[in-house]
Scaffold this motif. Structure first.
Motif, short mmCIF file in Angstrom:
data_model
loop_
_atom_site.label_atom_id
_atom_site.label_comp_id
_atom_site.label_asym_id
_atom_site.label_seq_id
_atom_site.Cartn_x
_atom_site.Cartn_y
_atom_site.Cartn_z
N ARG A 113 4.23 -3.04 -6.71
CA ARG A 113 2.85 -3.52 -6.78
C ARG A 113 2.61 -4.06 -8.19
N ASP A 139 0.81 -1.22 0.00
CA ASP A 139 0.00 0.00 0.00
C ASP A 139 0.84 1.27 0.00
N SER A 141 3.09 4.36 -1.31
CA SER A 141 3.20 5.11 -2.57
C SER A 141 4.54 4.74 -3.20
#
Length: 152
Positions: free
Chosen positions: A103, A67, A69
């Motif tokens: 991610r 999660d 950034s």
């Protein structure tokens, strides 16, 4: 840059407790012959003892964006990378490890670009993250418009 210059630049940047620590530590070394690696050893032993370096190494080896950034992921990656010396010395391995931690949605976009450098890859990761945000905002806008048009 020569070792002596690197040490002077680094010690010039020390602030607060680190500056006070260095004033005392500098008395125990020969500043004329102090190498950059010796300075780093002294500094790391003070601020990153072996157990902390071990923990940071483990964190780095399992670092995933999750999660975070892209900016926060890069900050942690760069910070922890220094404690796993084999990775930052090998540009290909550093890039692979960074990509593996991204991610999946960002990894995919960056992978398609087939970039060869860490700097280019991090810039692309920022752009991919922004594009995903833009898509999300657009989808929310369309969803909101659809809901409003279906109301009597």
């Amino acid at each position: 840059m020569r070792d002596g210059d690197r040490v002077r630049c680094a010690t010039y940047m020390l602030r607060d407790y680190a500056y006070l620590w260095w004033e005392g530590a500098a008395h125990g070394v020969n500043l004329a012959t102090l190498t950059w690696n010796q300075f780093k050893d002294i500094f790391y032993n003070k601020y990153f003892p072996a157990d902390v370096r071990g923990r940071l190494t483990q964190e780095f080896m399992s670092l995933q964006q999750g999660d975070l950034s892209v900016a926060e992921f890069i900050r942690r990656f760069d910070r922890d990378c220094h404690f796993v010396p084999l990775i930052p010395r090998d540009a290909t391995e550093k890039l692979r490890h960074f990509m593996d931690g991204l991610r999946p949605t960002i990894h995919w976009d960056v992978m398609l670009m087939r970039l060869a450098t860490y700097d280019a890859t991090t810039a692309c990761a920022f752009q991919a993250e922004q594009a995903l945000r833009d898509i999300d905002v657009e989808m929310q806008r369309k969803r909101h418009q659809t809901q409003q048009s279906s109301q009597p």
